[in-house]
Scaffold this active site. Structure first.
Site, PDB file in Angstrom:
ATOM      1  N   THR A 137      51.233  -7.232 -17.681  1.00 45.96           N
ATOM      2  CA  THR A 137      51.076  -8.579 -17.130  1.00 45.96           C
ATOM      3  C   THR A 137      49.617  -8.968 -16.870  1.00 45.96           C
ATOM      4  OG1 THR A 137      51.412  -9.827 -15.048  1.00 45.96           O
ATOM      5  CG2 THR A 137      51.505  -7.461 -14.881  1.00 45.96           C
ATOM      6  N   GLU A 139      48.629 -10.025 -14.239  1.00 51.58           N
ATOM      7  CA  GLU A 139      48.318  -9.629 -12.855  1.00 51.58           C
ATOM      8  C   GLU A 139      47.463  -8.375 -12.778  1.00 51.58           C
ATOM      9  OE1 GLU A 139      49.070 -10.806  -9.632  1.00 51.58           O
ATOM     10  OE2 GLU A 139      49.531 -12.706 -10.579  1.00 51.58           O
ATOM     11  N   TYR A 161      52.267  -5.381  -6.887  1.00 50.33           N
ATOM     12  CA  TYR A 161      52.866  -5.510  -8.225  1.00 50.33           C
ATOM     13  C   TYR A 161      51.809  -5.286  -9.311  1.00 50.33           C
ATOM     14  CZ  TYR A 161      54.681  -8.163 -12.281  1.00 50.33           C
ATOM     15  OH  TYR A 161      55.053  -8.566 -13.537  1.00 50.33           O
ATOM     16  N   LYS A 165      51.677  -2.296 -12.150  1.00 50.91           N
ATOM     17  CA  LYS A 165      51.626  -2.599 -13.595  1.00 50.91           C
ATOM     18  C   LYS A 165      50.349  -2.019 -14.218  1.00 50.91           C
ATOM     19  CE  LYS A 165      55.317  -5.301 -14.521  1.00 50.91           C
ATOM     20  NZ  LYS A 165      56.362  -4.984 -15.501  1.00 50.91           N
TER      21      LYS A 165
END
Ligand code: NAP
Ligand code: GDD
Length: 338
Positions: A137, A139, A161, A165
């Site tokens: 992602t 992110e 999160y 990831k």
């Protein structure tokens, strides 16, 4: 000893009940794959995004199969792999809400980081080579070191999160280089659709705009409306996932449109589709703002465009229109049934 892979491609999708998993299942079935999905036990049997597939007797049990399991249950995952012998694994499952990851960091990291490592370990033991897609992602870039981001941009996540990831993405690179496993990280930017979960901002907006239009609700309450995102359509992005696993060489790819819009832009576009004045209904609430937000997440999709020929088919306007129209239809038929 390695044995020859089967002739019909066999896909195993974790997260098949989610937005991406459901579109990917449809794509792979259309391409002639046998598709197996991991599902969790829930108190209700309804799985709205894939019910049309399980209700079709020409598909379900013939080329579309579901297996009960959970990302944190390695024994069951190993048993499913031994039974299914997938040629391609699309690992999409896990807690996917950035804001919520501040509330439930441990389970987020367990599901996102450790479960991905667990799957890589299982794939390492498969009797024939398996190709793996991992759902990374934007992110991971968080407080982005540069704009737009590329596959070489430094990771600086700004949420639990994003940290989980980042671990997943890095460990996959280590497994690719040290064991020669065919594993690709798709570093995907936000992608939406009428199947988007209702707690994400775009769906919250499209659903509420439709509900206001139909007299079911009277306001839309949001957090930070100046936030900008690189929004694409989920259907285009699952196509990119499949393309990565068909290439001769495993690699990591950014999947993005290269442009951004603010949350407010999305509100304005959605209310225009519903033919409503957005200023009259939008309320902001600081309680909905995040502790920390990533800065300027926008991806440079040049590598996937050049190496794999990927091109998105949907525009931002087209996406917003499709989402609001779908919610208008859905809520109108619910209202008619009530
Ligand atoms: P989603 O709609 O939230 O779907 C998540 C899926 O994971 C659901 O099928 C869910 O099952 C399953 N799941 C969660 N925890 C699980 C567990 N412990 N065991 C088994 N299954 C579990 O997510 P999405 O939007 O399709 O995204 C797919 C993946 O891409 C996610 O990993 C997400 O983090 C990543 N990603 C998404 C975007 C985006 O913009 N959509 C962008 C970049 C990366 P239930 O139905 O049972 O809850
Ligand atoms: N969810 C939500 N709800 N977000 C809001 C709200 C609200 O009421 N009001 C404003 N926002 C802002 C958030 O603060 C954020 O800046 C932006 O809208 C987008 O939030 P989300 O739709 O929740 O998505 P996200 O960008 O945090 O995460 C999604 O995209 C990531 C890829 O960039 C998820 O799909 C992640 O799984 C994915 O990795």
């Amino acid at each position: 000893m390695q044995v020859a892979p089967p002739k019909t491609p066999i896909a195993f999708i974790t997260g098949i009940t989610g937005q991406d998993g459901s579109y990917l299942a449809e794509l792979l079935l259309a391409k002639g794959y046998a598709v197996h999905g991991l599902v969790r036990r829930t108190s209700k049997l309804t799985r709205s995004r894939i019910d049309h597939l399980t209700r079709d007797p020409s598909i379900y049990g013939r080329k579309f199969f579901l297996h009960y399991g959970d990302l944190i249950d390695g024994t069951t995952l190993r048993r499913i792999f031994a039974k299914v012998n997938p040629t391609e694994v699309y690992h999409l499952a896990g807690q996917s809400h950035v804001g919520l990851s501040f509330e439930i960091p441990e389970s987020t990291c367990e599901e996102v980081a450790m479960a991905s490592l667990r799957l890589l370990e299982i794939c390492r033991d498969q009797p024939y080579p398996v190709r793996i897609y991992l759902a990374s992602t934007a992110e991971v870039f968080g407080d982005a070191a540069e704009v737009p981001q590329t596959e070489e941009t430094k990771f600086r996540p700004t949420s639990p999160y994003g940290c989980a990831k980042a671990f997943m993405t890095q460990i996959a690179r280590v497994y690719r280089e040290s064991y020669g496993i065919f594993v690709c990280n798709g570093i995907l930017y936000n992608h939406e659709s009428p199947r988007r979960g209702e707690s994400f901002v775009t769906r919250k907006i499209s659903r509420t705009a439709a509900a206001i239009k139909l007299g079911i609700e009277d306001k839309l309450v949001l957090g930070n409306i100046q936030s900008r995102r690189d929004w694409g359509h989920a259907k285009d992005y699952v196509q990119a996932m499949w393309m990565m696993l068909q290439h001769t060489r495993a690699d990591d790819y950014i999947v993005a449109t290269g442009g951004t819009h603010s949350v407010q832009d999305f509100v304005e576009a959605a209310f225009a589709v519903a033919d409503l004045p957005w200023e009259k209904y939008l309320v902001t609430d600081r309680a909905l703002e995040r502790r920390l937000e990533p800065t300027q997440l926008v991806g440079n999709p040049k590598k996937i465009q050049q190496n794999l020929g990927w091109r998105p088919e949907h525009s931002f306007e087209n996406l917003v229109h499709e989402m609001v129209e779908a919610d208008l239809q859905d809520l109108a038929s619910q209202k008619a049934r009530a």
